[in-house]
Design an enzyme around this catalytic site. Structure first.
Site, PDB file in Angstrom:
ATOM      1  N   ASP A   1     -35.957  49.260  17.007  1.00 56.93           N
ATOM      2  CA  ASP A   1     -34.562  49.107  16.619  1.00 56.93           C
ATOM      3  C   ASP A   1     -33.655  49.321  17.834  1.00 56.93           C
ATOM      4  O   ASP A   1     -33.822  50.284  18.587  1.00 56.93           O
ATOM      5  CB  ASP A   1     -34.233  50.130  15.522  1.00 56.93           C
ATOM      6  CG  ASP A   1     -32.795  50.079  15.077  1.00 56.93           C
ATOM      7  OD1 ASP A   1     -32.384  49.040  14.529  1.00 56.93           O
ATOM      8  OD2 ASP A   1     -32.076  51.083  15.283  1.00 56.93           O
TER       9      ASP A   1
ATOM     10  N   GLU B   1     -35.799  44.599  19.333  1.00 56.14           N
ATOM     11  CA  GLU B   1     -34.481  44.102  18.934  1.00 56.14           C
ATOM     12  C   GLU B   1     -33.633  44.241  20.199  1.00 56.14           C
ATOM     13  O   GLU B   1     -33.142  45.327  20.506  1.00 56.14           O
ATOM     14  CB  GLU B   1     -33.900  44.913  17.773  1.00 56.14           C
ATOM     15  CG  GLU B   1     -32.577  44.362  17.289  1.00 56.14           C
ATOM     16  CD  GLU B   1     -31.940  45.214  16.188  1.00 56.14           C
ATOM     17  OE1 GLU B   1     -31.290  44.639  15.289  1.00 56.14           O
ATOM     18  OE2 GLU B   1     -32.085  46.451  16.233  1.00 56.14           O
TER      19      GLU B   1
END
Length: 699
Positions: free
Chosen positions: A340, A377
């Protein structure tokens, strides 16, 4: 009661480690003046049953505080009190009234009385704090299981929420197993039939569900408390160590079904928030080591948008991150990780972007992670965007540009044709300079963050009122189109158009070069009522509604058959041609409505191409009509290349079961052209040197 230490213990390994006769405890704190190890009989005890003060002379080596305590058994609940200066102006936030979680604890005990507010207020948290539990990680029979290490070219990712998959009362899962790792096991036959090869689980590390606006809950789980312990609420077990074994049961069962397990991991921030946030672990152990602080040392840098930023390139934090990843691979057998806001890991302690971030190279070069899928990401919350530029030789990336450009094309945006085609063939404009495999690009149209696929074709704007933020939260750049009516409709023609658009998006994703990912429930048009930021919706807004499996059986059938061809499931292995090969390894010829005359202009909304893999005896003709009127496309003569006649595999304009067919039953296409109806995808195929299609095995 108070008690003594049985022996000094050792600084390594960190955490609570089972040893012959007892447990070795070790924790890092550079600036602490004193550390107490606390034992509790129950997770909500207001007082510890034993307090073990660690002697700085005998129980400290370098900055590691350690002790060996005999007779300690698994499930023993413990925590730390850490003494030191309370001086926020210099970054020091020691507070011995707070019971702290062990950063390396493998299991957590969460009392029903846990209070995030109490962990922030100036109060003793013994009765309300999360605590660690001793775990014997060696006590599990894997039965020969190992991570699968499936090639990326044979991978289809299904992004999934553990709780959301089975929490709905209509899931068919027994009540005690709904919303748990065990519940996932019950749905493995469904996942296998769908044809995906990997599940990417939203965060399963222990997180703080109370880290949300008042009266709401943190459903997604992007609020980590521990990087080693599975989330307590995802297990039906009452045993503090139960989640660890239930998670491993799930992994083992998924592996037996040929499905990999990828974890969405959050190493960019923690649940402790900013200067107004609670003290749960890291703040009270060594605040300036674990977090990036502002020039005003009482404030936290916030590149994550959640209040704080983990100091990932500090040697101690780097080691913790790599130790966590190694643990989840070696002890928990996971197959990969999606990081993330991974670009935050490229920042140094002052927040500047580093050309070669040590933590990212530590992760990539860690031998225990060789063969493990690493997905970034590649952006953060304050504008750093590294898609196509992420460091390293092995990382894959969520391709946010694929999402945006494919949405634009099927919405009918002007000037979208060239970028759409670039995304379809693996985004060479982003990745060709790296000379790496096309699967570096993880292609997706929807994810947990944003509209579901149904809502993408049903809403022109977000509807996040239920989140309690006056619809200010969530992105406004959705590139969605409601097909003429905002939200649900009884108009059958509009609903049919929406289904066609859903199939178009799924087909584009699975026909494209790269590693495809789909969102849980998109295969049955799951809706969130237009909410594109449902992080706090632990209810039917977010849960998988299993009645949709019958209602939207045509979409489910369509994507299942696409998945089967993508990875050669149920296909004659003697003919080893996958969609990846047909798109990535073949010679491509581009066309418009006329052969060899593609239209790359701003007003173009359609394109066609021919792909041939001679060694695999098959050709494809792909027609993509994003225009709102039918177009007639010339077809290359199949016979001129020694092929059999063209046959129709996919036409998203047609009703099920004609929208996609088994290759063995594919109808012949006569003539030298094909009429592609408005907003549709057509895929034709022809076998070379044979008059018959590739034949699948009988099912």
């Amino acid at each position: 009661m108070s008690g003594g230490v049985d022996s000094a213990g050792r600084s390594a390994p960190l955490g609570a480690t089972m040893c012959p006769g007892g447990v070795n405890f070790s924790v890092y704190s550079r600036a602490a003046t004193g550390v107490e190890l606390l034992f509790f009989d129950r997770d909500d005890d207001a007082r510890p049953t034993r307090v073990i003060p660690l002697d700085p002379m005998a129980n400290r080596t370098y900055h590691y505080w350690h002790a060996f305590v005999s007779g300690v058994e698994p499930n023993q609940i413990y925590g730390y009190r850490v003494h030191g200066p309370w001086d926020p102006a210099s970054g020091m936030r020691f507070d011995p009234r707070k019971v702290l979680v062990d950063p390396y604890g493998r299991a957590l005990a969460v009392p029903k009385s846990y209070s995030r507010e109490a962990a922030w207020r100036e109060t003793d948290t013994a009765g309300t704090a999360m605590k660690s539990a001793v775990a014997d990680v060696s006590r599990y029979d894997w039965g020969g299981d190992l991570p699968l290490q499936r090639p990326s070219s044979q991978t289809i990712i299904y992004e999934m929420h553990v709780r959301g998959l089975t929490r709905h009362p209509n899931s068919g899962v027994p009540e005690g197993r709904r919303g748990t790792f065990a519940g996932v096991i019950d749905k493995i036959p469904y996942l296998r039939q769908l044809g995906i090869t990997a599940v990417e689980l939203l965060p399963v590390f222990q997180f703080d569900a109370q880290d949300a606006p008042p009266g709401r809950i943190n459903y997604w789980g992007y609020s980590p408390v521990s990087f080693f312990a599975p989330h307590r609420a995802y297990s039906a077990s009452q045993d503090p160590c139960g989640p660890m074994d239930e998670f491993r049961d799930m992994v083992k069962a998924l592996h037996r079904a040929g499905i990999e397990v990828i974890l969405d991991v959050v190493f960019n921030h923690t649940a402790e928030g900013d200067h107004r946030g609670p003290t749960l672990s890291f703040k009270g152990l060594d605040n300036p080591t674990y977090y990036i602080l502002e020039q005003d040392r009482s404030r936290y840098a916030n590149y994550s948008g959640t209040g704080n930023t983990l100091n990932a390139n500090h040697p101690v934090v780097r080691r913790m991150i790599v130790d966590s990843l190694r643990y989840w691979v070696e002890t928990m057998h996971v197959d990969g990780f999606r990081f993330d806001l991974a670009s935050i890991l490229a920042r140094d302690p002052s927040g500047q972007v580093i050309p070669n971030p040590p933590v990212l190279w530590d992760i990539e070069s860690e031998p225990a992670l060789a063969g493990t899928k690493l997905i970034a990401e590649a952006w953060d919350a304050v504008g750093l965007y590294q898609v196509g530029m992420f460091v390293g030789d092995y990382w894959k990336e969520w391709n946010g540009r694929f999402r945006d450009d494919v949405r634009s094309f099927f919405r009918g945006d002007e000037g979208s044709i060239e970028t759409f085609v670039d995304r379809l063939i693996g985004s060479p404009s982003l990745y060709a300079h790296k000379e790496r495999e096309p699967e570096e690009s993880v292609n997706f149209v929807t994810s947990h963050d944003g509209f579901t696929l149904n809502d993408l074709v049903s809403y022109d704007r977000k509807h996040n009122e239920a989140n309690g933020e006056d619809n200010r939260d969530g992105t406004d750049d959705n590139r969605s189109w409601n097909c003429g009516v905002e939200g649900p409709t009884d108009d059958q023609e509009i609903d049919k158009l929406r289904t066609r658009q859903v199939k178009n998006f799924l087909a584009a994703t699975l026909l494209s070069g790269g590693l495809p990912m789909m969102l849980m429930g998109d295969e049955v048009r799951r809706t969130q009522g237009g909410n594109n930021n449902a992080y706090s919706q632990d209810n039917e807004t977010s849960w998988f509604d299993w009645t949709l499996l019958e209602k939207r059986a045509d979409v489910h059938r369509f994507v299942s058959m696409l998945n089967a061809r993508r990875v050669l499931r149920d296909v004659d292995q003697r003919t080893r041609v996958t969609l990846n090969q047909l798109i990535q390894q073949a010679d491509l010829m581009w066309h418009g409505v006329k052969l060899h005359q593609p239209d790359w202009g701003n007003q173009s909304h359609s394109v066609s191409f021919t792909t041939t893999v001679a060694s695999e005896s098959v050709r494809l003709q792909v027609i993509l009509n994003g225009y709102w009127e039918p177009l007639v496309f010339e077809l290359p003569p199949a016979a001129s290349a020694g092929a059999g006649p063209w046959r129709r595999w996919i036409d998203t304009f047609l009703d099920s079961p004609q929208d996609i067919v088994d290759w063995a039953q594919a109808p012949l296409v006569g003539g030298d052209s094909y009429r592609a109806e408005p907003r549709s995808i057509v895929v034709l195929f022809a076998g070379i040197d044979s008059g018959s299609p590739i034949r699948p095995n009988s099912r």
